[in-house]
Design an enzyme around this catalytic site. Structure first.
Site, short mmCIF file in Angstrom:
data_model
loop_
_atom_site.label_atom_id
_atom_site.label_comp_id
_atom_site.label_asym_id
_atom_site.label_seq_id
_atom_site.Cartn_x
_atom_site.Cartn_y
_atom_site.Cartn_z
N ARG A 175 0.82 -1.21 0.00
CA ARG A 175 0.00 0.00 0.00
C ARG A 175 0.87 1.27 0.00
O ARG A 175 1.97 1.26 0.53
CB ARG A 175 -0.93 0.01 1.22
CG ARG A 175 -2.05 -1.01 1.05
CD ARG A 175 -2.86 -1.20 2.28
NE ARG A 175 -2.09 -1.79 3.35
CZ ARG A 175 -2.51 -1.88 4.60
NH1 ARG A 175 -3.67 -1.38 4.94
NH2 ARG A 175 -1.76 -2.46 5.51
N TYR A 199 -8.31 4.57 -4.14
CA TYR A 199 -9.48 5.34 -3.71
C TYR A 199 -9.06 6.51 -2.84
O TYR A 199 -8.01 6.48 -2.21
CB TYR A 199 -10.54 4.47 -3.05
CG TYR A 199 -10.17 3.74 -1.77
CD1 TYR A 199 -10.28 4.35 -0.53
CD2 TYR A 199 -9.78 2.41 -1.81
CE1 TYR A 199 -10.01 3.65 0.63
CE2 TYR A 199 -9.50 1.70 -0.65
CZ TYR A 199 -9.62 2.32 0.57
OH TYR A 199 -9.34 1.63 1.72
C1 LIG Z 1 -4.77 -4.55 3.34
C2 LIG Z 1 -5.99 -4.50 4.19
C3 LIG Z 1 -7.05 -3.68 3.80
C4 LIG Z 1 -8.22 -3.67 4.55
N1 LIG Z 1 -9.25 -2.89 4.13
C5 LIG Z 1 -10.41 -2.90 4.83
C6 LIG Z 1 -11.52 -2.11 4.40
O1 LIG Z 1 -11.44 -1.42 3.38
N2 LIG Z 1 -12.66 -2.14 5.14
C7 LIG Z 1 -12.78 -2.90 6.29
O2 LIG Z 1 -13.86 -2.89 6.91
N3 LIG Z 1 -11.74 -3.66 6.72
C8 LIG Z 1 -10.57 -3.68 6.02
N4 LIG Z 1 -9.52 -4.42 6.45
C9 LIG Z 1 -9.68 -5.24 7.66
C10 LIG Z 1 -9.53 -4.43 8.94
O3 LIG Z 1 -8.34 -3.69 8.91
C11 LIG Z 1 -9.51 -5.36 10.15
O4 LIG Z 1 -10.57 -6.28 10.04
C12 LIG Z 1 -9.69 -4.57 11.45
O5 LIG Z 1 -8.63 -3.65 11.60
C13 LIG Z 1 -9.72 -5.52 12.65
O6 LIG Z 1 -9.71 -4.79 13.83
P1 LIG Z 1 -9.43 -5.51 15.22
O7 LIG Z 1 -9.57 -4.46 16.25
O8 LIG Z 1 -10.23 -6.74 15.32
O9 LIG Z 1 -7.91 -6.00 15.11
P2 LIG Z 1 -6.56 -5.15 15.05
O10 LIG Z 1 -6.75 -3.89 14.31
O11 LIG Z 1 -5.51 -6.09 14.58
O12 LIG Z 1 -6.27 -4.76 16.57
C14 LIG Z 1 -5.80 -5.71 17.50
C15 LIG Z 1 -5.16 -4.93 18.64
O13 LIG Z 1 -4.85 -5.83 19.71
C16 LIG Z 1 -3.56 -5.55 20.20
N5 LIG Z 1 -3.06 -6.79 20.82
C17 LIG Z 1 -2.74 -7.96 20.19
N6 LIG Z 1 -2.35 -8.88 21.08
C18 LIG Z 1 -2.43 -8.29 22.30
C19 LIG Z 1 -2.15 -8.75 23.63
N7 LIG Z 1 -1.70 -9.98 23.88
N8 LIG Z 1 -2.34 -7.90 24.66
C20 LIG Z 1 -2.80 -6.62 24.44
N9 LIG Z 1 -3.07 -6.15 23.18
C21 LIG Z 1 -2.90 -6.97 22.14
C22 LIG Z 1 -2.77 -5.12 18.96
O14 LIG Z 1 -1.61 -4.37 19.30
C23 LIG Z 1 -3.83 -4.28 18.23
O15 LIG Z 1 -3.83 -2.94 18.65
C24 LIG Z 1 -8.33 -4.46 5.73
C25 LIG Z 1 -7.26 -5.25 6.14
C26 LIG Z 1 -6.10 -5.28 5.37
C27 LIG Z 1 -4.96 -6.16 5.82
#
Ligand SMILES: Cc1cc2nc3c(=O)[nH]c(=O)nc-3n(C[C@H](O)[C@H](O)[C@H](O)COP(=O)(O)OP(=O)(O)OC[C@H]3O[C@@H](n4cnc5c(N)ncnc54)[C@H](O)[C@@H]3O)c2cc1C
Length: 429
Positions: A188, A228
């Site tokens: 990206r 985009y």
């Molecule tokens: C290239 C790409 C493009 C994307 N585009 C889109 C899009 O256009 N639209 C969309 O809806 N989604 C998109 N996604 C998906 C989206 O980014 C993820 O689904 C979303 O960020 C998930 O959020 P989350 O909070 O579940 O996980 P994460 O964002 O991974 O957050 C997890 C958090 O937990 C913390 N953590 C991990 N382990 C521990 C621990 N043991 N103790 C304390 N903290 C911990 C990490 O540091 C992190 O801050 C995309 C993903 C990728 C890879």
């Protein structure tokens, strides 16, 4: 007066912060425990469909302050010749679904969510955030987590939003279910809109105007760029996707590998000179991301603990639903725990069971629909797998129906309907 539950949220990504907003809104006392120092958020963009934006709006997220850019349409072009492939889609999501589809810079979205979770002005009490503190083990039945510094914390409810490499998932399942490497990789990069418009060579790439997307695909459709706008249309977000052969790969899913201009140029080999000229305009090339996915899980809660977001249902980015699904999980928990005053284990478990009943099938179907990219067939290929999670009547027949299946969905209404049905059934019994 409601006596609040104590809630620990592990992980302060989009899912964890959203859960904090929803549960403070339900009157509970929230602590987020985050492994990183919050400098981790990768600077690229996400698109959010109406199913997610509807929820953000209900929390009072200010689109202007978060610099959201409204989606207006998408066109596909040949990456070699720039010839229009005539698969333009112009969708006015707001007119069709009552809520716009938007693009957001990840840092802007993260900051806006963090503010809503922690501001003094919001409903209930502000969430607190403990940074640089990895959780190293869980006890779902007793509601405790152990931190890397050796300390232990207890809460009535533990929400694990620890992302695609979730250790919490291992605890809930009782076995390790690691995410796997997919065929998709993405590099990206971001370029200011003004920089592209100032160069007569690249200026035509933005001729469809503000809010429009474009994709440029190689003839074999195995390499393509998605572009985009974000941050009020002032920045263009690019993703250079490469579908690889997975034979003999030793890479690990979800890992970021160092990428530079040469790696990007190599991925764009044979692309039109106008597209190659973009590489030189990117101030920074973000790491190459090996996209991860995982088979749907059989469960997402145990005792006082529940999985949300990528920890529960990591998916490929091709339908733009990963962040949206984590926001939906958060809103579902907020609605379920609105009237909960008892911290008894049975009460928490019954709410989490209802969460699982509403969320697991839908999120699993979304994972499956996300497997194929823009040029693939996400609907007919995986039909048998989808039928494990959806009734035949809910299967989409085409891309338009799939778009509506995502965009129309209102998770809060679904939770309210399920709670109503169960109350009715209990009263009748
Ligand atoms: C290239 C790409 C493009 C994307 N585009 C889109 C899009 O256009 N639209 C969309 O809806 N989604 C998109 N996604 C998906 C989206 O980014 C993820 O689904 C979303 O960020 C998930 O959020 P989350 O909070 O579940 O996980 P994460 O964002 O991974 O957050 C997890 C958090 O937990 C913390 N953590 C991990 N382990 C521990 C621990 N043991 N103790 C304390 N903290 C911990 C990490 O540091 C992190 O801050 C995309 C993903 C990728 C890879």
């Amino acid at each position: 007066m409601q006596s609040p539950l104590t809630v620990i949220i592990v992980g302060g990504g989009i899912g964890g912060l959203s859960a904090a907003i929803a549960l403070r809104g339900a009157g509970h006392s929230i602590k987020i425990i985050e492994r990183s120092s919050f400098l981790d958020e990768v600077g690229a963009a996400v698109t959010l469909f109406p199913n997610a934006v509807r929820i953000l709006d209900s929390w009072g997220l200010d689109h202007a302050k978060a610099h959201f850019t409204k989606f207006r349409g998408i066109g596909a072009f040949s990456a070699q010749t720039l010839q229009d492939l005539r698969v333009k889609v112009f969708t006015d999501y707001e007119a069709k679904f009552g809520t716009p589809r938007v693009n957001a810079h990840r840092v802007d979205l993260h900051s806006a969510l963090k503010e809503l979770a922690t501001t003094e002005d919001g409903p209930g009490s502000p969430a607190t955030i403990q940074l640089s503190c990895p959780v190293v083990s869980y006890d779902a039945k007793n509601g405790t987590v152990k931190l890397a510094d050796g300390s232990e914390e207890r809460a009535d409810l533990i929400i694990a939003a620890d992302g695609v490499h979730s250790q919490a998932a291992t605890h809930i399942l009782g076995y390790n279910a690691p995410a796997t490497v997919s065929r998709s990789t993405v590099i990206r990069f971001l370029i200011p809109t003004e920089t592209i418009l100032k160069d007569p060579l690249t200026e035509p790439l933005l001729e469809s105007g503000p809010g429009f997307w474009s994709t440029y695909a190689a003839a074999d459709r195995k390499r393509y760029i998605v572009r985009y706008p974000c941050r009020d249309d002032t920045l263009q977000n690019f993703g250079m996707y490469v579908l690889r052969d997975l034979n003999n790969t030793t890479e690990k899913a979800g890992f970021r590998l160092k990428a530079d201009r040469n790696a990007l140029r190599q991925a764009m080999d044979g692309f039109h000179p106008t597209l190659l000229a973009l590489c030189d305009k990117a101030a920074e090339i973000l790491p190459l991301w090996i996209c991860a996915e995982r088979e749907p899980l059989p469960r997402c809660y145990r005792g006082r603990m529940v999985l949300i977001g990528d920890a529960s249902h990591p998916m490929l980015p091709h339908r733009g639903q990963g962040a949206a699904a984590s926001i939906e999980d958060a809103a579902a928990l907020g609605e379920l725990f609105k009237d909960v005053q008892s911290s008894e284990l049975e009460v928490i478990e019954s709410k989490l069971k209802m969460f699982q009943d509403v969320r697991l099938n839908r999120a699993s179907a979304t994972q499956i629909l996300s497997h194929e990219n823009f040029f693939g067939d996400p609907i007919n290929g995986p039909k048998q797998r989808l039928l494990k999670f959806l009734p035949e009547s809910e299967l989409c027949q085409n891309a338009g129906q799939m778009d509506a299946w995502f965009s129309q969905y209102d998770v809060v209404r679904d939770i309210q309907r399920t709670m109503g049905e169960r109350q009715h059934a209990t009263a009748a019994a």
